[in-house]
Design a protein around this motif. Structure first.
Motif, PDB file in Angstrom:
ATOM      1  N   PRO A  19       0.821  -1.220   0.000  1.00  0.00           N
ATOM      2  CA  PRO A  19       0.000   0.000   0.000  1.00  0.00           C
ATOM      3  C   PRO A  19       0.855   1.271   0.000  1.00  0.00           C
ATOM      4  CG  PRO A  19      -0.920  -1.594   1.520  1.00  0.00           C
ATOM      5  CD  PRO A  19       0.409  -2.149   1.056  1.00  0.00           C
ATOM      6  N   GLU A  20       1.973   1.222   0.711  1.00  0.00           N
ATOM      7  CA  GLU A  20       2.853   2.394   0.767  1.00  0.00           C
ATOM      8  C   GLU A  20       3.458   2.688  -0.611  1.00  0.00           C
ATOM      9  OE1 GLU A  20       2.366   0.482   4.635  1.00  0.00           O
ATOM     10  OE2 GLU A  20       3.215  -0.326   2.787  1.00  0.00           O
ATOM     11  N   TRP A  21       3.866   1.648  -1.304  1.00  0.00           N
ATOM     12  CA  TRP A  21       4.450   1.827  -2.636  1.00  0.00           C
ATOM     13  C   TRP A  21       3.390   2.344  -3.598  1.00  0.00           C
ATOM     14  CZ3 TRP A  21       7.198  -2.380  -6.077  1.00  0.00           C
ATOM     15  CH2 TRP A  21       8.002  -1.743  -7.016  1.00  0.00           C
ATOM     16  N   LEU A  22       2.196   1.780  -3.529  1.00  0.00           N
ATOM     17  CA  LEU A  22       1.106   2.260  -4.383  1.00  0.00           C
ATOM     18  C   LEU A  22       0.838   3.733  -4.118  1.00  0.00           C
ATOM     19  CD1 LEU A  22      -1.286  -0.802  -4.147  1.00  0.00           C
ATOM     20  CD2 LEU A  22      -0.079  -0.013  -6.197  1.00  0.00           C
ATOM     21  N   GLN A  23       0.823   4.109  -2.847  1.00  0.00           N
ATOM     22  CA  GLN A  23       0.592   5.505  -2.485  1.00  0.00           C
ATOM     23  C   GLN A  23       1.682   6.401  -3.067  1.00  0.00           C
ATOM     24  OE1 GLN A  23       0.693   6.383   1.733  1.00  0.00           O
ATOM     25  NE2 GLN A  23      -0.651   8.140   1.453  1.00  0.00           N
ATOM     26  N   SER A  24       2.934   5.948  -3.015  1.00  0.00           N
ATOM     27  CA  SER A  24       4.037   6.747  -3.557  1.00  0.00           C
ATOM     28  C   SER A  24       3.919   6.891  -5.077  1.00  0.00           C
ATOM     29  CB  SER A  24       5.389   6.137  -3.178  1.00  0.00           C
ATOM     30  OG  SER A  24       5.665   4.985  -3.953  1.00  0.00           O
ATOM     31  N   LEU A  25       3.263   5.943  -5.720  1.00  0.00           N
ATOM     32  CA  LEU A  25       3.031   6.010  -7.163  1.00  0.00           C
ATOM     33  C   LEU A  25       1.786   6.827  -7.515  1.00  0.00           C
ATOM     34  CD1 LEU A  25       3.714   2.264  -8.092  1.00  0.00           C
ATOM     35  CD2 LEU A  25       5.192   4.228  -8.629  1.00  0.00           C
ATOM     36  N   LEU A  52      -3.611 -13.405   1.089  1.00  0.00           N
ATOM     37  CA  LEU A  52      -3.181 -12.539   2.196  1.00  0.00           C
ATOM     38  C   LEU A  52      -2.932 -11.115   1.702  1.00  0.00           C
ATOM     39  CD1 LEU A  52      -0.732 -14.879   4.146  1.00  0.00           C
ATOM     40  CD2 LEU A  52      -2.937 -13.997   4.932  1.00  0.00           C
ATOM     41  N   TRP A  53      -2.294 -10.981   0.530  1.00  0.00           N
ATOM     42  CA  TRP A  53      -2.030  -9.662  -0.045  1.00  0.00           C
ATOM     43  C   TRP A  53      -3.337  -8.925  -0.338  1.00  0.00           C
ATOM     44  CZ3 TRP A  53      -3.299  -7.878  -4.984  1.00  0.00           C
ATOM     45  CH2 TRP A  53      -2.778  -6.618  -5.306  1.00  0.00           C
ATOM     46  N   LEU A  54      -4.314  -9.625  -0.920  1.00  0.00           N
ATOM     47  CA  LEU A  54      -5.608  -9.003  -1.210  1.00  0.00           C
ATOM     48  C   LEU A  54      -6.248  -8.468   0.065  1.00  0.00           C
ATOM     49  CD1 LEU A  54      -6.999 -11.586  -3.779  1.00  0.00           C
ATOM     50  CD2 LEU A  54      -6.507  -9.173  -4.264  1.00  0.00           C
ATOM     51  N   LYS A  55      -6.196  -9.261   1.130  1.00  0.00           N
ATOM     52  CA  LYS A  55      -6.768  -8.836   2.417  1.00  0.00           C
ATOM     53  C   LYS A  55      -6.051  -7.592   2.936  1.00  0.00           C
ATOM     54  CE  LYS A  55      -7.740 -10.558   7.032  1.00  0.00           C
ATOM     55  NZ  LYS A  55      -7.617 -11.664   7.977  1.00  0.00           N
ATOM     56  N   MET A  56      -4.706  -7.578   2.842  1.00  0.00           N
ATOM     57  CA  MET A  56      -3.924  -6.456   3.352  1.00  0.00           C
ATOM     58  C   MET A  56      -4.216  -5.168   2.572  1.00  0.00           C
ATOM     59  SD  MET A  56       0.173  -5.665   3.300  1.00  0.00           S
ATOM     60  CE  MET A  56       0.136  -5.794   1.539  1.00  0.00           C
ATOM     61  N   VAL A  57      -4.175  -5.230   1.241  1.00  0.00           N
ATOM     62  CA  VAL A  57      -4.375  -3.993   0.474  1.00  0.00           C
ATOM     63  C   VAL A  57      -5.808  -3.485   0.625  1.00  0.00           C
ATOM     64  CG1 VAL A  57      -2.480  -4.311  -1.169  1.00  0.00           C
ATOM     65  CG2 VAL A  57      -4.748  -5.186  -1.740  1.00  0.00           C
ATOM     66  N   ARG A  58      -6.743  -4.396   0.770  1.00  0.00           N
ATOM     67  CA  ARG A  58      -8.133  -3.989   1.003  1.00  0.00           C
ATOM     68  C   ARG A  58      -8.268  -3.271   2.341  1.00  0.00           C
ATOM     69  NH1 ARG A  58     -12.624  -8.467   0.207  1.00  0.00           N
ATOM     70  NH2 ARG A  58     -11.484  -8.593  -1.725  1.00  0.00           N
ATOM     71  N   GLY A  61      -7.522   0.261   2.218  1.00  0.00           N
ATOM     72  CA  GLY A  61      -8.430   1.076   1.430  1.00  0.00           C
ATOM     73  C   GLY A  61      -8.123   1.145  -0.052  1.00  0.00           C
ATOM     74  N   VAL A  62      -7.264   0.258  -0.544  1.00  0.00           N
ATOM     75  CA  VAL A  62      -6.981   0.214  -1.976  1.00  0.00           C
ATOM     76  C   VAL A  62      -8.185  -0.408  -2.672  1.00  0.00           C
ATOM     77  CG1 VAL A  62      -5.464  -0.737  -3.771  1.00  0.00           C
ATOM     78  CG2 VAL A  62      -4.491   0.021  -1.582  1.00  0.00           C
ATOM     79  N   GLY A  63      -8.702   0.264  -3.693  1.00  0.00           N
ATOM     80  CA  GLY A  63      -9.822  -0.273  -4.457  1.00  0.00           C
ATOM     81  C   GLY A  63      -9.372  -1.417  -5.342  1.00  0.00           C
ATOM     82  N   LEU A  64     -10.167  -2.481  -5.390  1.00  0.00           N
ATOM     83  CA  LEU A  64      -9.827  -3.660  -6.174  1.00  0.00           C
ATOM     84  C   LEU A  64     -11.005  -4.087  -7.042  1.00  0.00           C
ATOM     85  CD1 LEU A  64      -8.198  -5.788  -3.322  1.00  0.00           C
ATOM     86  CD2 LEU A  64      -7.002  -4.387  -5.015  1.00  0.00           C
TER      87      LEU A  64
END
Length: 168
Positions: A19-25, A52-58, A61-64
């Motif tokens: 999520p942090e990397w996505l935010q930086s992008l 596990l990754w899907l659960k974490m990014v969700r 608050g990352v939209g999927l």
């Protein structure tokens, strides 16, 4: 080289997208291919680390949303297990499925990325839809249909080396 076939980012796996990397992008929503991106081609469940990754990014608050060329019933079952919205029979590399997902989810295309394992489908569709594109290495490409395996050598012409996830 055809620039629209070159992904913005190439990673080994979706699980590298923190999520942090996505935010930086500047990315807060992801369109996700299903087959060989989140799961093996014939499987109906994601790899455990992907789940596990899907659960974490969700949780962050990352939209999927799934965007797949797969047929409706099969993708519906997969999306239902994950609790995700989806667009099936997306007709990638055409951009219509990506645009439909972004519009339906009411996301900003400038803050949305298309994530998938195929240059000629996922990257092309994402580029044509005006999205950031993230290519991941396919999960078990040896299990893909012959017509997908046939394209793999040609895709390598458009793929730069993978990027390592920033630490922290």
């Amino acid at each position: 080289m055809v620039p629209f076939l070159k992904p913005d980012l190439h990673l080994h796996s979706v699980v590298e997208l923190t999520p942090e990397w996505l935010q930086s992008l500047g990315i807060d929503s992801l369109l996700l291919d299903a087959d060989c991106t989140l799961k093996e081609y014939h499987s109906e469940i994601p790899l455990p680390e992907v789940a596990l990754w899907l659960k974490m990014v969700r949780q962050y608050g990352v939209g999927l949303c799934l965007v797949s060329n797969g047929r409706g019933p099969r993708i519906h079952r997969f999306a239902e297990k994950l609790g995700l919205p989806y667009v099936a029979t997306a007709m990638k590399p055409l951009p219509f499925g990506c645009r439909r997902a972004v519009r339906t989810m009411q996301w900003d295309p400038k803050r949305t990325a298309m994530v998938g394992d195929q240059v000629f489908a996922d990257v092309a569709a994402g580029r044509l839809a005006g999205l950031y594109t993230i290519l991941v290495d396919p999960i078990r490409p040896d299990l893909e249909p012959w017509f997908t395996r046939l394209k793999r050598p040609f895709e390598r012409c458009f793929v730069s080396r993978r990027v390592d996830c920033p630490a922290g």
